[in-house]
Design a protein around this motif. Structure first.
Motif: not given
Length: 145
Positions: A96-112
């Motif tokens: 029951d927590n508000v969670s945040t997800s970030i996904n980067i598909k291009k570039g040097p910071n690619e990741g999730s």
């Protein structure tokens, strides 16, 4: 008559598939969801095009806008400066927590990365700086209803 029904069915299928494309075709994704009173907030960026959607607290909002090259550059710098790829997620279970997800598909910071199970304590400042960068883009570009 059957040909007309077949063509109509094909058009409906194509339109329904295309409406979900915005949610799968992106370079950068920021999404916040969950909580006791569920909230769903998404910012999807593809090139200089951005799609924002919000649902919760009795409100629904969708908006498309253009994001400047300068804002994209600032966002990528913020991701790099705060070592997005090195941020470590905790393994504790949260409900029951508000969670945040970030996904980067291009570039040097690619990741999730996600804070659904929290972020390790020594990375929370980095994580919060990145979240603030996304929130700034939303605040500067989305017209509140």
């Amino acid at each position: 008559m059957n040909k007309i029904l077949g063509i109509l069915f094909a058009v409906i299928v194509l339109v329904s598939c295309n409406s979900q494309k915005v949610y799968s075709d992106f370079d950068i994704s920021y999404s916040k969801s969950g909580g006791l009173a569920p909230v769903y907030e998404n910012l999807l960026i593809k090139g200089n095009s951005a799609h924002y959607s919000f649902e919760g607290q009795g409100k629904k909002q969708k908006q498309d806008f253009k994001i400047s090259d300068e804002d994209l550059k600032k966002l990528n710098q913020m991701l790099s400066q705060n070592n997005f790829r090195r941020i470590q997620e905790d393994r504790k279970k949260l409900y029951d927590n508000v969670s945040t997800s970030i996904n980067i598909k291009k570039g040097p910071n690619e990741g999730s990365k996600t804070d659904a199970s929290m972020i390790m304590p020594n990375f929370t400042t980095n994580w919060n700086n990145i979240l603030n960068a996304f929130q700034e883009i939303i605040n500067n570009n989305v017209k509140k209803q």
